[in-house]
Design an enzyme around this catalytic site. Structure first.
Site, mmCIF file in Angstrom:
data_model
loop_
_atom_site.group_PDB
_atom_site.id
_atom_site.type_symbol
_atom_site.label_atom_id
_atom_site.label_comp_id
_atom_site.label_asym_id
_atom_site.label_seq_id
_atom_site.Cartn_x
_atom_site.Cartn_y
_atom_site.Cartn_z
ATOM 1 N N GLY A 7 39.068 4.954 -60.989
ATOM 2 C CA GLY A 7 39.004 3.881 -59.263
ATOM 3 C C GLY A 7 38.192 4.897 -58.977
ATOM 4 C CE LYS A 57 46.642 1.473 -49.314
ATOM 5 N NZ LYS A 57 48.169 0.315 -51.328
ATOM 6 C CD GLU A 97 41.764 9.982 -56.967
ATOM 7 O OE1 GLU A 97 42.564 9.195 -56.780
ATOM 8 O OE2 GLU A 97 43.418 10.698 -57.586
ATOM 9 C CG ASP A 98 40.875 5.455 -56.471
ATOM 10 O OD1 ASP A 98 41.272 7.040 -56.337
ATOM 11 O OD2 ASP A 98 41.074 4.253 -57.037
ATOM 12 C CG ASP A 118 49.669 4.699 -51.616
ATOM 13 O OD1 ASP A 118 49.996 3.780 -50.173
ATOM 14 O OD2 ASP A 118 50.377 3.525 -52.381
ATOM 15 C CG PHE A 158 47.179 -3.565 -53.423
ATOM 16 C CD1 PHE A 158 48.059 -2.592 -54.008
ATOM 17 C CD2 PHE A 158 46.449 -4.141 -53.967
ATOM 18 C CE1 PHE A 158 47.434 -1.955 -55.130
ATOM 19 C CE2 PHE A 158 45.452 -3.637 -55.394
ATOM 20 C CZ PHE A 158 46.486 -2.538 -55.920
ATOM 21 N NE ARG A 165 39.656 -0.630 -63.088
ATOM 22 C CZ ARG A 165 39.991 0.544 -62.199
ATOM 23 N NH1 ARG A 165 40.396 0.910 -61.489
ATOM 24 N NH2 ARG A 165 41.545 0.521 -63.019
ATOM 25 N N GLY A 207 50.348 9.401 -52.693
ATOM 26 C CA GLY A 207 49.856 11.801 -52.391
ATOM 27 C C GLY A 207 50.575 11.807 -53.706
ATOM 28 C CG LEU A 265 45.370 14.889 -53.872
ATOM 29 C CD1 LEU A 265 44.353 15.466 -54.850
ATOM 30 C CD2 LEU A 265 44.957 13.977 -52.712
HETATM 31 P P1 IMP Z 1 49.511 8.097 -55.048
HETATM 32 O O1 IMP Z 1 49.422 8.123 -55.903
HETATM 33 O O2 IMP Z 1 50.318 6.664 -54.706
HETATM 34 O O3 IMP Z 1 48.745 8.622 -54.042
HETATM 35 O O4 IMP Z 1 48.705 6.724 -55.484
HETATM 36 C C1 IMP Z 1 47.142 7.165 -55.880
HETATM 37 C C2 IMP Z 1 46.406 6.071 -56.991
HETATM 38 O O5 IMP Z 1 47.181 4.923 -56.815
HETATM 39 C C3 IMP Z 1 44.658 5.730 -56.394
HETATM 40 O O6 IMP Z 1 44.349 6.652 -56.930
HETATM 41 C C4 IMP Z 1 44.946 4.329 -57.257
HETATM 42 O O7 IMP Z 1 44.312 4.272 -58.339
HETATM 43 C C5 IMP Z 1 46.425 3.516 -57.194
HETATM 44 N N1 IMP Z 1 45.970 3.232 -55.559
HETATM 45 C C6 IMP Z 1 47.194 3.285 -54.289
HETATM 46 N N2 IMP Z 1 46.850 2.760 -53.552
HETATM 47 C C7 IMP Z 1 46.182 1.405 -54.236
HETATM 48 C C8 IMP Z 1 45.228 0.103 -53.236
HETATM 49 O O8 IMP Z 1 45.578 0.219 -52.330
HETATM 50 N N3 IMP Z 1 44.755 -0.137 -54.159
HETATM 51 C C9 IMP Z 1 44.568 0.311 -55.461
HETATM 52 N N4 IMP Z 1 44.785 1.054 -55.772
HETATM 53 C C10 IMP Z 1 45.656 1.460 -55.005
HETATM 54 MG MG MG Z 2 42.951 6.509 -58.823
#
Ligand code: IMP
Ligand code: MG
Length: 174
Positions: free
Chosen positions: A42, A129, A97-98, A101, A150, A163, A103, A106
């Site tokens: 991402g 987010k 990171e893209d 969400d 999303f 993408r 967390g 990360l």
């Molecule tokens: P986390 O572990 O929930 O913080 O998610 C991190 C990963 O989930 C990100 O690096 C994205 O690849 C994916 N992700 C989270 N939210 C979205 C979204 O709204 N669209 C697409 N990918 C997402």
């Molecule tokens: Mg990602």
């Protein structure tokens, strides 16, 4: 019905913000070299733009994690699918990171990389987010705070699609 894409952040706005983030990183690191670690897949466009905007001596490496499968919500289990090539001991590391969400991804990456004794460890995320956070790892550089929808585009996918879009859009399934 086809999916609907509503543009949330257009390309010019992304480019302007990424340039600002680069200036911030330059002012924090001065003459020091940095290593950008792109979290695949991402972060590709963000990493590429950020790296080219930075005037520091810059190295690139990549990691890949997986926690999402092909769906829209995290499974909460983070696996390392591709590890770094470079030994980061003593380096100024910036995880790129893209989106942050929940967390969870990360927080896991920060923990793992900090055991390898980098000189410093920071995070640059294009999107955040904050509403969706379940754990709260520090994120030193944030491009945009976005609502808990999303989103796709600029590297972010839904089941590997979208993408390539040059903007960020909210995805509503048809
Ligand atoms: P986390 O572990 O929930 O913080 O998610 C991190 C990963 O989930 C990100 O690096 C994205 O690849 C994916 N992700 C989270 N939210 C979205 C979204 O709204 N669209 C697409 N990918 C997402
Ligand atoms: Mg990602």
């Amino acid at each position: 019905m086809p999916d609907t894409l509503d543009v949330l952040i257009d390309h010019a706005t992304l480019a302007g913000k990424i340039a600002e983030m680069a200036r911030q990183i330059e002012s924090d690191f001065g003459d020091e070299p940095v290593l950008l670690i792109g979290v695949l897949k991402g972060s590709v466009h963000f990493l590429s733009d950020l790296a080219r905007a930075l005037r520091n001596d810059t190295q690139l490496d990549f990691m890949q994690t997986s926690s999402y499968g092909s769906g829209k919500s995290s499974t909460g289990v983070v696996q390392i699918r591709k590890d770094l090539d470079i030994n980061i001991e003593g380096l100024n590391v910036i995880i790129v990171e893209d989106i942050v969400d929940t967390g969870i991804t990360l927080s896991h990456l920060r923990e793992l990389l900090s055991t390898r004794r980098p000189k410093s460890l920071k995070v640059a995320a294009l999107l955040s987010k904050t509403e969706a956070r379940k754990v709260h790892p520090p994120v030193e550089y944030i491009g945009f705070e976005i609502p808990n929808d999303f989103v796709v585009g600029y590297g972010l996918d839904y089941a590997e699609r979208y993408r390539n879009l040059p903007y960020i859009a909210i995805l509503r399934e048809g």
